[in-house]
Write a protein that holds these residues in place. Structure first.
Motif, PDB file in Angstrom:
ATOM      1  N   ALA A 153       0.943  -1.250   0.113  1.00  0.00           N
ATOM      2  CA  ALA A 153       0.085   0.282   0.091  1.00  0.00           C
ATOM      3  C   ALA A 153       0.864   1.170  -0.152  1.00  0.00           C
ATOM      4  CB  ALA A 153      -0.975   0.001   1.347  1.00  0.00           C
ATOM      5  N   GLU A 154       2.054   1.137   0.806  1.00  0.00           N
ATOM      6  CA  GLU A 154       2.912   2.219   0.714  1.00  0.00           C
ATOM      7  C   GLU A 154       3.532   2.419  -0.365  1.00  0.00           C
ATOM      8  OE1 GLU A 154       5.170   2.860   4.327  1.00  0.00           O
ATOM      9  OE2 GLU A 154       3.506   2.692   5.710  1.00  0.00           O
ATOM     10  N   ALA A 155       4.053   1.510  -1.176  1.00  0.00           N
ATOM     11  CA  ALA A 155       4.680   1.526  -2.499  1.00  0.00           C
ATOM     12  C   ALA A 155       3.799   2.064  -3.342  1.00  0.00           C
ATOM     13  CB  ALA A 155       4.938   0.088  -2.817  1.00  0.00           C
ATOM     14  N   ALA A 156       2.537   1.834  -3.350  1.00  0.00           N
ATOM     15  CA  ALA A 156       1.508   2.376  -4.279  1.00  0.00           C
ATOM     16  C   ALA A 156       1.412   3.952  -4.127  1.00  0.00           C
ATOM     17  CB  ALA A 156       0.040   1.799  -4.280  1.00  0.00           C
ATOM     18  N   LEU A 157       1.338   4.191  -2.842  1.00  0.00           N
ATOM     19  CA  LEU A 157       1.104   5.627  -2.379  1.00  0.00           C
ATOM     20  C   LEU A 157       2.634   6.550  -3.042  1.00  0.00           C
ATOM     21  CD1 LEU A 157       0.298   8.002  -0.764  1.00  0.00           C
ATOM     22  CD2 LEU A 157       1.484   7.228   1.295  1.00  0.00           C
ATOM     23  N   PHE A 158       3.589   5.755  -2.811  1.00  0.00           N
ATOM     24  CA  PHE A 158       4.893   6.542  -3.226  1.00  0.00           C
ATOM     25  C   PHE A 158       4.821   6.856  -4.762  1.00  0.00           C
ATOM     26  CE2 PHE A 158       9.130   6.542  -5.060  1.00  0.00           C
ATOM     27  CZ  PHE A 158       9.936   7.478  -4.139  1.00  0.00           C
ATOM     28  N   THR A 159       4.398   5.508  -5.585  1.00  0.00           N
ATOM     29  CA  THR A 159       4.474   5.729  -7.013  1.00  0.00           C
ATOM     30  C   THR A 159       3.096   6.587  -7.466  1.00  0.00           C
ATOM     31  OG1 THR A 159       4.939   3.536  -7.184  1.00  0.00           O
ATOM     32  CG2 THR A 159       3.865   4.346  -9.090  1.00  0.00           C
ATOM     33  N   GLU A 160       2.129   6.909  -6.525  1.00  0.00           N
ATOM     34  CA  GLU A 160       1.101   7.815  -7.160  1.00  0.00           C
ATOM     35  C   GLU A 160       1.319   9.326  -6.975  1.00  0.00           C
ATOM     36  OE1 GLU A 160      -2.088   6.159  -5.291  1.00  0.00           O
ATOM     37  OE2 GLU A 160      -2.521   4.388  -6.605  1.00  0.00           O
TER      38      GLU A 160
ATOM     39  N   VAL B  86      -4.394  12.202   1.138  1.00  0.00           N
ATOM     40  CA  VAL B  86      -2.595  12.130   1.237  1.00  0.00           C
ATOM     41  C   VAL B  86      -1.727  13.179   0.447  1.00  0.00           C
ATOM     42  CG1 VAL B  86      -1.017  10.416   0.499  1.00  0.00           C
ATOM     43  CG2 VAL B  86      -2.925   9.640   1.462  1.00  0.00           C
ATOM     44  N   ILE B  87      -2.449  13.370  -0.899  1.00  0.00           N
ATOM     45  CA  ILE B  87      -1.331  14.083  -1.341  1.00  0.00           C
ATOM     46  C   ILE B  87      -1.631  15.615  -0.978  1.00  0.00           C
ATOM     47  CG2 ILE B  87      -1.524  15.493  -3.900  1.00  0.00           C
ATOM     48  CD1 ILE B  87      -2.258  12.949  -5.299  1.00  0.00           C
ATOM     49  N   PRO B  88      -2.542  16.313  -0.472  1.00  0.00           N
ATOM     50  CA  PRO B  88      -2.695  17.750   0.088  1.00  0.00           C
ATOM     51  C   PRO B  88      -1.602  17.515   1.363  1.00  0.00           C
ATOM     52  CG  PRO B  88      -4.762  16.894   0.036  1.00  0.00           C
ATOM     53  CD  PRO B  88      -4.097  16.024  -0.891  1.00  0.00           C
ATOM     54  N   LEU B  89      -1.966  16.378   2.142  1.00  0.00           N
ATOM     55  CA  LEU B  89      -0.998  16.305   3.297  1.00  0.00           C
ATOM     56  C   LEU B  89       0.482  16.235   2.918  1.00  0.00           C
ATOM     57  CD1 LEU B  89      -1.117  15.569   6.491  1.00  0.00           C
ATOM     58  CD2 LEU B  89      -0.900  13.200   5.492  1.00  0.00           C
ATOM     59  N   LEU B  90       0.965  15.717   1.873  1.00  0.00           N
ATOM     60  CA  LEU B  90       2.214  15.509   1.502  1.00  0.00           C
ATOM     61  C   LEU B  90       2.745  16.823   1.165  1.00  0.00           C
ATOM     62  CD1 LEU B  90       2.554  12.102  -0.259  1.00  0.00           C
ATOM     63  CD2 LEU B  90       3.321  12.596   2.008  1.00  0.00           C
ATOM     64  N   LEU B  91       1.799  17.769   0.343  1.00  0.00           N
ATOM     65  CA  LEU B  91       2.207  18.937  -0.180  1.00  0.00           C
ATOM     66  C   LEU B  91       2.498  19.913   1.145  1.00  0.00           C
ATOM     67  CD1 LEU B  91      -0.276  19.318  -3.284  1.00  0.00           C
ATOM     68  CD2 LEU B  91       2.244  18.654  -3.199  1.00  0.00           C
ATOM     69  N   THR B  92       1.389  19.954   2.100  1.00  0.00           N
ATOM     70  CA  THR B  92       1.802  20.517   3.238  1.00  0.00           C
ATOM     71  C   THR B  92       2.927  20.343   4.022  1.00  0.00           C
ATOM     72  OG1 THR B  92       0.185  19.208   4.487  1.00  0.00           O
ATOM     73  CG2 THR B  92      -0.730  21.022   3.544  1.00  0.00           C
ATOM     74  N   ALA B  93       3.343  18.857   3.971  1.00  0.00           N
ATOM     75  CA  ALA B  93       4.557  18.863   4.382  1.00  0.00           C
ATOM     76  C   ALA B  93       5.864  19.269   3.929  1.00  0.00           C
ATOM     77  CB  ALA B  93       4.864  17.045   4.573  1.00  0.00           C
ATOM     78  N   VAL B  94       5.680  19.543   2.509  1.00  0.00           N
ATOM     79  CA  VAL B  94       6.505  20.481   1.823  1.00  0.00           C
ATOM     80  C   VAL B  94       6.737  21.750   2.240  1.00  0.00           C
ATOM     81  CG1 VAL B  94       7.367  21.206  -0.260  1.00  0.00           C
ATOM     82  CG2 VAL B  94       6.335  18.837  -0.390  1.00  0.00           C
ATOM     83  N   ARG B  95       5.655  22.326   2.436  1.00  0.00           N
ATOM     84  CA  ARG B  95       5.697  23.650   2.978  1.00  0.00           C
ATOM     85  C   ARG B  95       6.278  23.677   4.453  1.00  0.00           C
ATOM     86  NH1 ARG B  95      -0.066  25.055   3.645  1.00  0.00           N
ATOM     87  NH2 ARG B  95       0.188  24.384   5.690  1.00  0.00           N
ATOM     88  N   THR B  96       5.954  22.932   5.223  1.00  0.00           N
ATOM     89  CA  THR B  96       6.345  22.662   6.632  1.00  0.00           C
ATOM     90  C   THR B  96       7.838  22.338   6.675  1.00  0.00           C
ATOM     91  OG1 THR B  96       4.241  21.833   7.272  1.00  0.00           O
ATOM     92  CG2 THR B  96       6.173  21.500   8.785  1.00  0.00           C
ATOM     93  N   THR B  97       8.431  21.572   5.659  1.00  0.00           N
ATOM     94  CA  THR B  97       9.637  21.373   5.715  1.00  0.00           C
ATOM     95  C   THR B  97      10.749  22.567   5.158  1.00  0.00           C
ATOM     96  OG1 THR B  97       9.384  19.151   5.283  1.00  0.00           O
ATOM     97  CG2 THR B  97      11.489  19.791   4.731  1.00  0.00           C
ATOM     98  N   ALA B  98      10.019  23.278   4.214  1.00  0.00           N
ATOM     99  CA  ALA B  98      10.545  24.748   3.749  1.00  0.00           C
ATOM    100  C   ALA B  98      10.652  25.426   5.121  1.00  0.00           C
ATOM    101  CB  ALA B  98       9.877  25.212   2.404  1.00  0.00           C
ATOM    102  N   ALA B  99       9.811  25.561   6.002  1.00  0.00           N
ATOM    103  CA  ALA B  99       9.762  26.578   6.817  1.00  0.00           C
ATOM    104  C   ALA B  99      10.690  25.998   7.724  1.00  0.00           C
ATOM    105  CB  ALA B  99       8.388  26.659   7.539  1.00  0.00           C
ATOM    106  N   THR B 100      10.950  24.837   8.155  1.00  0.00           N
ATOM    107  CA  THR B 100      12.095  24.338   8.972  1.00  0.00           C
ATOM    108  C   THR B 100      13.456  24.631   8.344  1.00  0.00           C
ATOM    109  OG1 THR B 100      10.869  22.461   9.344  1.00  0.00           O
ATOM    110  CG2 THR B 100      12.954  22.169   9.990  1.00  0.00           C
ATOM    111  N   TRP B 101      13.624  24.370   6.905  1.00  0.00           N
ATOM    112  CA  TRP B 101      14.833  24.983   6.372  1.00  0.00           C
ATOM    113  C   TRP B 101      15.276  26.441   6.559  1.00  0.00           C
ATOM    114  CZ3 TRP B 101      16.256  22.697   0.807  1.00  0.00           C
ATOM    115  CH2 TRP B 101      16.193  21.403   0.952  1.00  0.00           C
TER     116      TRP B 101
END
Length: 504
Positions: A11-18, A70-85
């Motif tokens: 399931a997580e492998a499919a999540l990564f691919t998608e 999942v996808i907007p969750l991952l996109l907000t993680a990008v924003r959060t990680t950028a703030a951490t940087w």
């Protein structure tokens, strides 16, 4: 650069691919270079996977909770990680406009008081996860409803009506959240009028309400979410949920959808409830491509029949140099025998070398994504394959001598899937490029960024996108992709060619 998260199950492998191409696309918008984009996407994906596991969202089963899909969750993680940087002193690797946004009051809204957060973010979070995923995939990712239905295990015959119901439900959630938002007396006086005006597609906006929406951010956001007619919902979702760069991200996904529809996708692939206007546009794109192909064939035929100067031997040599085979011939015995294969793993990079003829297939089926491919310099132990041969120097088909250097980097692999990047260096300036190679073990490329992909059997062809087709002399270009393998052998590709000429 941290390693990409290793999927724990299928399931997580499919999540990564998608989802990986979406995360990488947004990370590319947030950073100042390809290497930084890949690193930001990797860190954000690992963070998003942890949040998804803990929340039990997406394909990873768990208790039903109202969280972002999942996808907007991952996109907000990008924003959060950028703030951490930015806080950790790594902000110089981010886009300058993003840095300004991260240090403004606009960014504070996304992690401040819940009632002050954007209306679209609150409305999407209030939906059940399955409903929110349906809305996001159809409106923002612009996937055909048949694909959305397959991904979410829905009945394709009713997915269109379900989407209409979810849109109405999202509107009601946004209206309630707007009324719950602390607002002054003027905004409160316009709230019910705004609800009534946006419910009717044909209703005109009163002049005083129009002036108010031009000056009030919160009421303007609410209007965008409440007005389902007119095509403004995707922009409201992308801008309200992602924040900075949301509209640019939306444009990339729309462009990707146009590429998919224009690549010869059968009409039956379009969902039953899709507007006829979209289907007509897809047919127009396909017909334009067919007409262009016929025109190019006629031009090539006319050129071949023109009298050429010089001896017959020179003309024959020129014809051999300029012509490209229509089919995708299999590699010769000599090329197969000269290219050893090995088992690819994250710590071992197989040798990528050999020669084969480019198939010339111009049937792209994936989106060109930004400039966020993984470069060889960012992964340990890349394998280099170099040599010399004629490479195309123009889009007209004429060839000039050029030496090319190819790096095939297996960035990561997991059961039945892998990520790789290819970097090509050429001594001659190019105004377009086409790279082809062959696989030995039945690998299939599923997604590609920074190029469009076509695969015929074991032969894969990557064609330049409009934004990276020009390469300076002694310059290089990189593109990345995801693929599948059978978990028994993932040996290196061979037979690399640049514009039809072998890179040994």
């Amino acid at each position: 650069m941290p390693d990409l998260p290793t999927p724990q199950d299928a399931a997580e492998a499919a999540l990564f691919t998608e989802s990986w191409d979406a995360v990488l696309s947004y990370a590319d918008l947030c950073t100042s270079g390809a290497a930084s984009a890949t690193e930001l996407a990797s860190e954000a994906f690992a963070l998003g996977i942890q949040e998804a596991r803990s929340a039990g969202s997406g394909p990873m089963r768990g208790p039903a909770r109202r969280v972002l899909p999942v996808i907007p969750l991952l996109l907000t993680a990008v924003r959060t990680t950028a703030a951490t940087w930015e806080l950790a002193g790594r902000g110089h690797r981010l886009d300058p406009d993003l840095r300004l946004w991260l240090n403004s009051e606009k960014a504070a809204r996304y992690h401040g008081m819940p009632l002050q957060r954007p209306i679209a973010l609150r409305g999407l979070r209030d939906l059940q996860e399955a409903d929110a995923a349906l809305l996001w995939l159809a409106e923002v990712e612009a996937l055909p409803l048949t694909v959305v239905a397959r991904r979410l295990s829905l009945d394709p015959a009713v997915v269109s009506s379900e989407l209409a119901q979810v849109r109405a439900l999202f509107r009601d959630r946004c209206h309630r959240n707007h009324l719950d938002t602390p607002m002054d007396a003027e905004c409160r006086s316009y709230a019910r009028l705004l609800d009534a005006v946006t419910r009717s597609p044909s209703a005109d906006t009163p002049e005083d309400l129009s002036r108010h929406l031009a000056t009030c951010v919160q009421c303007a956001e609410a209007a965008a979410c409440l007005r389902l007619a007119g095509g403004g919902l995707p922009a409201a979702l992308a801008g309200g949920v992602i924040g900075w760069g949301g509209l640019a991200y939306l444009e990339r996904r729309r462009r990707a959808a146009e590429v998919r529809l224009g690549a010869g996708r059968p009409v039956a692939e379009l969902e039953a409830g899709e507007p006829k206007e979209g289907a007509s546009k897809a047919r127009l794109v396909r017909n334009s491509l067919l007409a262009a192909a016929v025109l190019l064939s006629l031009v090539a035929l006319g050129v071949s029949m023109m009298p050429m100067g010089g001896s017959g031997h020179d003309n024959a040599a020129s014809d051999d140099a300029d012509s490209q085979p229509v089919g995708d011939p299999a590699p010769t015995l000599s090329s197969v025998g000269n290219h050893p294969s090995g088992t690819a793993s994250p710590s071992t990079r197989p040798t990528a070398s050999g020669s084969a003829t480019d198939s010339g297939d111009r049937n792209p089926d994936t989106e060109p994504q930004g400039t966020a491919s993984a470069t060889a310099g960012n992964s340990p132990n890349p394998t280099r394959s170099s040599g010399s041969g004629p490479g195309s120097g123009s889009g007209s088909g004429t060839t000039t001598p050029a030496s090319c250097d190819v790096t095939y980097d297996l960035v990561n692999q997991w059961p039945d899937g892998f990520q790789a990047a290819i970097t090509v260096t050429t001594t001659k300036a190019l105004d377009t490029w086409r790279v082809a190679w062959s696989y030995r073990d039945g690998q299939q490329v599923t997604q590609m960024w920074d190029a469009s992909v076509a695969q015929d059997g074991s032969r894969v062809t990557a064609t330049a996108a409009d934004y990276n087709k020009n390469v300076a002399a002694d310059g290089s270009f990189t593109f990345g992709f995801l693929g599948t393998w059978d978990n028994s052998k993932n040996s290196a590709p061979y037979g690399f060619t640049l514009n039809g000429a072998a890179c040994k």
